[in-house]
Design an enzyme around this catalytic site. Sequence first.
Site: not given
Ligand code: SAH
Length: 490
Positions: A444, A319, A90, A84, A348
Amino acid sequence: MSSNKFSNRTNNWKKNDTVSIRITDVGQNGEGIGRTEDGYTIFTKNTVPGDLAEIRIVKTQKTYGFGRLMRLLEASKDRTEPFCPIAGQCGGCQLQHMTYEAELQLKENKVRNDLERIGGIVTERRTADAGSEDQADRTGNVRMEPIVGMDVNRRYRNKAQFPIGEDGQGNPVAGFYAGHSHRIIPCEDCQLGVEENREILRAVLDWMKEQRVAAYNEETGKGIVRHVLIRKGFATGEIIVCLIINARELPRKDALIDRLSVLKGMVGITISSNTKKTNVIMNAPVRTIWGRGEIEDILRSEAFGVQVRYSISPASFYQVNPVQTEKIYQKVLELADLSGTETVMDLYCGIGTISLFLAAKAAKVIGVEIVPEAIEDAKKNAAMNGIENAEFYVGKAEEVVPALYAKGAKADVVVVDPPRKGCDQKLLDTILQMDPGRLVYVSCDPATLARDLKFLTANGYELKYVQPYDQFCHTVHVETCCLLEKTVVG
Ligand code: SAH
């Protein structure tokens, strides 16, 4: 103990000194790290381990400083030409000047080193010639699979967000913020994004010019168009655009609709109003001005015969790398090892992407997520797929799960996919009380993963499997999927 913080002389080095150093390591943000002969550590962007670099020191702290690459005296074998033209400016890709092979190795090492340094967990790399499983098991070390990279590691992102500005001559421009700043570097074709982004941005910029719709100016707070957000469903080809505007309504909207609605894949044009002086991109509901308010996408696992359709609005978390996401979700299913009788908690859970994958193979799935809109989407997506064995709760996992447990809820398998800060201690405590047979941890951030694994492995769980994924190619981020099982006593 501490040195005078107002002195700009630190150790033997000061600002504007130049020095030649060998780069030996990579820092959190992708900068190369090297040490001077007298042991002073210097972080320098755009350098790669193995480089011999002449650098100028731009900032000094007590024990380390920051340098700028002036001249490459010897290039590392892991160095490559960034694909790039704005990679150096960036803030998005930090590792483009490294070969993809070296990048993968770096990420795998990061996971291994964090597990060892922070978690006290020693791993062993599984390789083709590593011998039989028994051999490795006898060492007592945890097996870690080589990182799963991408064969095609560009154009993998299904979502892009371009700030809009002005070039100084009255022309609107789209691009990216220069690292740590709000200066826009024009770029209409980010190589991580889909090809369609380019013609969509062109259409928006041409419309702005033709209809005299001004770009938002952060300093004056005037102008209309702040950001253009584009999302594409890779499996369906559906595209949605959202303009974030510094106004209640979008002026000259019919002319924009005329240009955008004819583009291939376009299913919806939306706006979101943001009239505040803020770094937050979107802070108001998304309104549809043409077509639909969401795209659909499909994620599948052929091995498990699972296929789930998701409806995704511009504001939902989804994602960004669907190719790798499918691999990770399939791994979650494999590690969860469901027979159909289990209750599974997906903590989560976002818009329930993993939960709905698991639902096909479990008796019941309980999803917990802090963002109320995401849970709305999760419920809608469950209904759309005819899934009736998934329940969703809004709230902090560390509050909702203890409350559910107090009411008698149990889980045979727990899946967690926390944000970078990892799991809350209260949640980990409750998971131990619930006593699930298996725990699948999708992470992550290897450092917080290692911290949480240290606690879990000290409290009755055994780490069985570690699989890193390159989910964000050319950036420093790495995703890891782990399996923990209850330690068998005796
Ligand atoms: N498992 C999902 C999202 C993962 S990202 C997927 O694969 O698409 C992490 C997620 O945790 C986000 O949606 C965020 O809003 C949520 N999150 C952050 N802190 C949290 C908490 N204390 N309790 C519950 N969810 C939470």
